[in-house]
Design a protein around this motif. Structure first.
Motif, PDB file in Angstrom:
ATOM      1  N   UNK A  43      -2.639   5.610  74.154  1.00 53.10           N
ATOM      2  CA  UNK A  43      -4.171   5.553  74.242  1.00 53.10           C
ATOM      3  C   UNK A  43      -4.535   6.016  76.064  1.00 53.10           C
ATOM      4  N   UNK A  44      -3.373   6.165  76.724  1.00 53.67           N
ATOM      5  CA  UNK A  44      -3.886   6.599  78.746  1.00 53.67           C
ATOM      6  C   UNK A  44      -4.009   8.066  78.219  1.00 53.67           C
ATOM      7  N   UNK A  45      -3.803   8.582  77.514  1.00 46.72           N
ATOM      8  CA  UNK A  45      -3.766  10.009  77.624  1.00 46.72           C
ATOM      9  C   UNK A  45      -4.850  11.441  76.613  1.00 46.72           C
ATOM     10  N   UNK A  46      -6.010   9.896  75.460  1.00 53.08           N
ATOM     11  CA  UNK A  46      -6.235  10.619  75.225  1.00 53.08           C
ATOM     12  C   UNK A  46      -7.790  10.698  75.223  1.00 53.08           C
ATOM     13  N   UNK A  47      -8.262  10.399  76.208  1.00 50.67           N
ATOM     14  CA  UNK A  47      -9.159  10.740  77.153  1.00 50.67           C
ATOM     15  C   UNK A  47      -8.796  12.291  77.730  1.00 50.67           C
ATOM     16  N   UNK A  48      -7.680  12.634  77.699  1.00 56.68           N
ATOM     17  CA  UNK A  48      -8.017  13.276  79.076  1.00 56.68           C
ATOM     18  C   UNK A  48      -7.554  14.812  77.552  1.00 56.68           C
ATOM     19  N   UNK A  49      -7.271  14.838  77.002  1.00 55.96           N
ATOM     20  CA  UNK A  49      -7.041  14.856  75.711  1.00 55.96           C
ATOM     21  C   UNK A  49      -8.262  15.982  75.647  1.00 55.96           C
ATOM     22  N   UNK A  50      -8.855  14.974  75.214  1.00 56.56           N
ATOM     23  CA  UNK A  50     -10.010  15.209  74.551  1.00 56.56           C
ATOM     24  C   UNK A  50     -11.290  15.720  75.259  1.00 56.56           C
ATOM     25  N   UNK A  51     -10.851  16.184  76.467  1.00 57.99           N
ATOM     26  CA  UNK A  51     -12.012  16.556  77.666  1.00 57.99           C
ATOM     27  C   UNK A  51     -11.035  18.086  77.638  1.00 57.99           C
ATOM     28  N   UNK A  52      -9.902  18.210  77.338  1.00 57.42           N
ATOM     29  CA  UNK A  52      -8.932  19.166  77.136  1.00 57.42           C
ATOM     30  C   UNK A  52      -9.622  19.980  76.196  1.00 57.42           C
ATOM     31  N   UNK A  53      -9.725  19.248  75.083  1.00 55.92           N
ATOM     32  CA  UNK A  53     -10.007  20.162  73.758  1.00 55.92           C
ATOM     33  C   UNK A  53     -10.913  20.701  74.027  1.00 55.92           C
ATOM     34  N   UNK A  54     -12.258  20.149  74.587  1.00 54.07           N
ATOM     35  CA  UNK A  54     -13.917  20.326  74.614  1.00 54.07           C
ATOM     36  C   UNK A  54     -13.581  21.711  75.510  1.00 54.07           C
ATOM     37  N   UNK A  55     -12.764  21.661  76.478  1.00 55.64           N
ATOM     38  CA  UNK A  55     -12.583  22.323  78.260  1.00 55.64           C
ATOM     39  C   UNK A  55     -12.242  23.894  77.681  1.00 55.64           C
ATOM     40  N   UNK A  56     -11.488  23.869  76.193  1.00 62.97           N
ATOM     41  CA  UNK A  56     -10.602  25.209  75.576  1.00 62.97           C
ATOM     42  C   UNK A  56     -11.634  25.478  75.225  1.00 62.97           C
ATOM     43  N   UNK A  57     -12.302  24.978  74.162  1.00 68.05           N
ATOM     44  CA  UNK A  57     -13.349  25.280  72.717  1.00 68.05           C
ATOM     45  C   UNK A  57     -14.227  26.217  74.563  1.00 68.05           C
ATOM     46  N   UNK A  58     -14.717  26.045  75.396  1.00 68.66           N
ATOM     47  CA  UNK A  58     -15.249  25.876  75.987  1.00 68.66           C
ATOM     48  C   UNK A  58     -14.938  27.352  76.591  1.00 68.66           C
ATOM     49  N   UNK A  59     -13.699  27.542  77.361  1.00 68.05           N
ATOM     50  CA  UNK A  59     -13.437  28.639  77.681  1.00 68.05           C
ATOM     51  C   UNK A  59     -13.081  29.492  77.027  1.00 68.05           C
ATOM     52  N   UNK A  60     -12.553  29.447  75.916  1.00 68.47           N
ATOM     53  CA  UNK A  60     -12.421  30.694  74.760  1.00 68.47           C
ATOM     54  C   UNK A  60     -13.032  31.109  73.709  1.00 68.47           C
ATOM     55  N   UNK A  61     -14.010  30.689  73.340  1.00 62.52           N
ATOM     56  CA  UNK A  61     -15.203  30.486  72.545  1.00 62.52           C
ATOM     57  C   UNK A  61     -15.001  32.115  72.007  1.00 62.52           C
TER      58      UNK A  61
END
Length: 538
Positions: A43-61
């Protein structure tokens, strides 16, 4: 413009942050469902991972190809990929944790899942070995049997076992090298490859964010976009790194006790690292060569020659664990066509890829050889002679790289506009803008200074304004001497410049820097020092 199902992908590509809000509102359930399953118990890394996923979508669309896949499948592929990356980081962190401080769930479900995933990867890799050699590897590294016990069980002399193990390790190492070379030679990044992802979303229990969680995600991702923190790593290398971490004692070359698991074999491309959305493959010379000396590994990733500037991407790593505020620095000398380039200045960016590895993209000034013809193929040599952490604890050695590069293509594709604008600042100095250049790598404004000042103190300048489409534009001071200066477009602060823009409407501003060390002035503290002017960039 209202974002909807018909235009959200287009608006993402246009850098409309409301389009990312739409993704969170309508596709967030995919992210939460996949992260919830694969990072169950972490659970401690889930929030960071979710943010990283959204950043991946944004930067690589721009890597998403709607002709090959549905957006939801592409997003699901990114989620799965990021979850694997975070599991790898979790396993690596375990090596440095005090077991009494670990918070491990009693059912051990996540630990078992991680163990099973690594087991599958190991079995796949060991499939290249003969059965007897495979059994020896398992006995020694998995079952942790003593070499004498193995000798007794198999009726083999210890020398024979060592020889078989040595051959087996070499075979595995050769396979890993092929995997790594395959990934490093791929022109498409992982986000392009994920257009081939075929995810079965029915296998995931559908969960969605509540309204409060969605608003929090939207707020956090906007902060991350401003920081322009992106990751771009290869899935196969991640798997290889995890396998190597299990098969203790394997290394590349004659590197002594230095474990390959400490070497970060992946890196961000220059474009990704600097937040540039344009494809730079046609202008980049990919090196991907590593040199080890005195326990420090230096990997030269790629270079780009941009007129009077050479961009150099490197990874520096060792078995030293870097603290949050620490990073590796290197001292280098550059030679072009066997001529030493006098160092006159450099800028760039630096960050840690993990707790052992620092990546740096250095923008090396070539003004000292501006009278030399840099057209055609150039023989380049870069020699690092010293490594340090935060410029302390020097480690001397030799890390030498020789290669060829060519900047002609980028020079042809560079738009140059002569300028004749000037302004005076408070201390009496006159700043004259001489030329603008723009290409896939970025936008620059060059100028000279007529020094009329008798006042002590240093001033910083910038140009602020907008393009003819209404988008905000900032050119910030990157390098300067008493006679010359260079301003660069700040894509990290205001986003990449629109390719449709044809004019830049700018106004000069300046601020006096603190005489004693202290907080650097913010852009809102700069004062107007000249009239508005226009640059036609098309």
């Amino acid at each position: 413009m209202k974002v909807n199902e018909d235009n959200y992908i287009k608006e993402l590509r246009n850098r409309n942050e409301k389009a990312l809000d739409y993704v969170i509102d309508n596709y967030g359930w995919i992210i939460k469902s996949i992260v919830g399953k694969h990072l169950y118990g972490l659970h401690s890394v889930q929030e960071e991972c979710i943010n990283d996923i959204l950043l991946g979508i944004w930067n690589n669309i721009n890597s998403f190809d709607e002709s090959k896949n549905e957006f939801k499948n592409w997003v699901a592929g990114i989620c799965k990929f990021k979850c694997i990356d975070y599991k790898r980081k979790y396993l690596k962190d375990l090596q440095h944790e005090n077991i009494d401080d670990l918070n491990i769930s009693e059912d051990g479900v996540e630990s078992k899942n991680l163990e099973n995933e690594l087991s599958n990867e190991v079995e796949s890799l060991l499939g290249c070995l003969k059965e007897k050699d495979r059994n020896l590897i398992y006995k020694l590294y998995v079952d942790e049997m003593d070499i004498n016990e193995i000798s007794n069980e198999y009726g083999m002399k210890k020398e024979v076992i060592y020889n078989r193990l040595s051959r087996a390790k070499k075979r595995i190492k050769d396979i890993l090298i092929l995997i790594i070379e395959e990934v490093l030679s791929m022109k498409n990044n992982i986000y392009s490859l994920l257009n081939e992802a075929n995810m079965d979303l029915d296998e995931y229990k559908k969960e969605d964010f509540n309204d409060i969680e969605k608003e929090s995600l939207k707020k956090n991702i906007r902060k991350s976009i401003k920081k322009s923190r992106k990751q771009n790593v290869g899935k196969k290398i991640i798997a290889a790194a995890a396998i190597i971490a299990v098969l203790v004692g394997m290394s590349f070359g004659n590197t002594g006790a230095y474990a390959i698991s400490k070497i970060n074999l992946f890196s961000e491309s220059i474009s990704s690292f600097l937040g540039i959305e344009r494809n730079l493959e046609d202008y980049s010379t990919v090196i991907n060569k590593s040199v080890m000396d005195n326990g420090v590994n230096v990997k030269l990733n790629e270079v780009i020659l941009d007129d009077n500037e050479l961009l150099i991407s490197t990874n520096i790593s060792s078995d030293r664990i870097l603290k949050d505020y620490e990073c590796w620095n290197g001292e280098m000398t550059l030679y072009i066509n066997n001529k030493k380039v006098k160092f006159t200045g450099a800028s760039g960016d630096i960050k840690n890829l993990d707790s052992n590895t620092t990546q740096e993209v250095l923008e090396y000034d070539l003004e000292s050889i501006k009278d030399i013809d840099l057209s055609g193929d150039l023989n380049m040599k870069i020699i690092f002679s010293k490594m340090a952490v935060n410029y302390q604890d020097d480690i001397n050695g030799t890390w030498k790289f020789e290669f060829k590069t060519n900047g002609d293509r980028l020079k042809i594709d560079t738009k140059t506009v002569k300028l004749d604008n000037e302004f005076n600042i408070e201390n009496g100095n006159k700043y004259i803008l001489e030329k603008y250049t723009g290409n896939a790598l970025g936008h620059k404004i060059y100028g000279k200074i007529i020094n009329n000042s008798t006042e002590r103190g240093t001033y910083a300048i910038l140009l602020k304004g907008h393009d003819d489409l209404g988008n905000k534009v900032i050119f910030d001071l990157t390098r300067g001497t008493k006679d010359e200066f260079l301003l660069k477009y700040e894509n990290v602060l205001v986003g990449n410049m629109s390719e449709k823009a044809s004019k830049l409407i700018l106004t000069p501003y300046a601020v006096k820097m603190p005489e004693k060390s202290g907080k650097e002035p913010g852009f809102d503290e700069y004062e107007k020092v000249g009239d508005e002017f226009t640059i036609n960039i098309k």
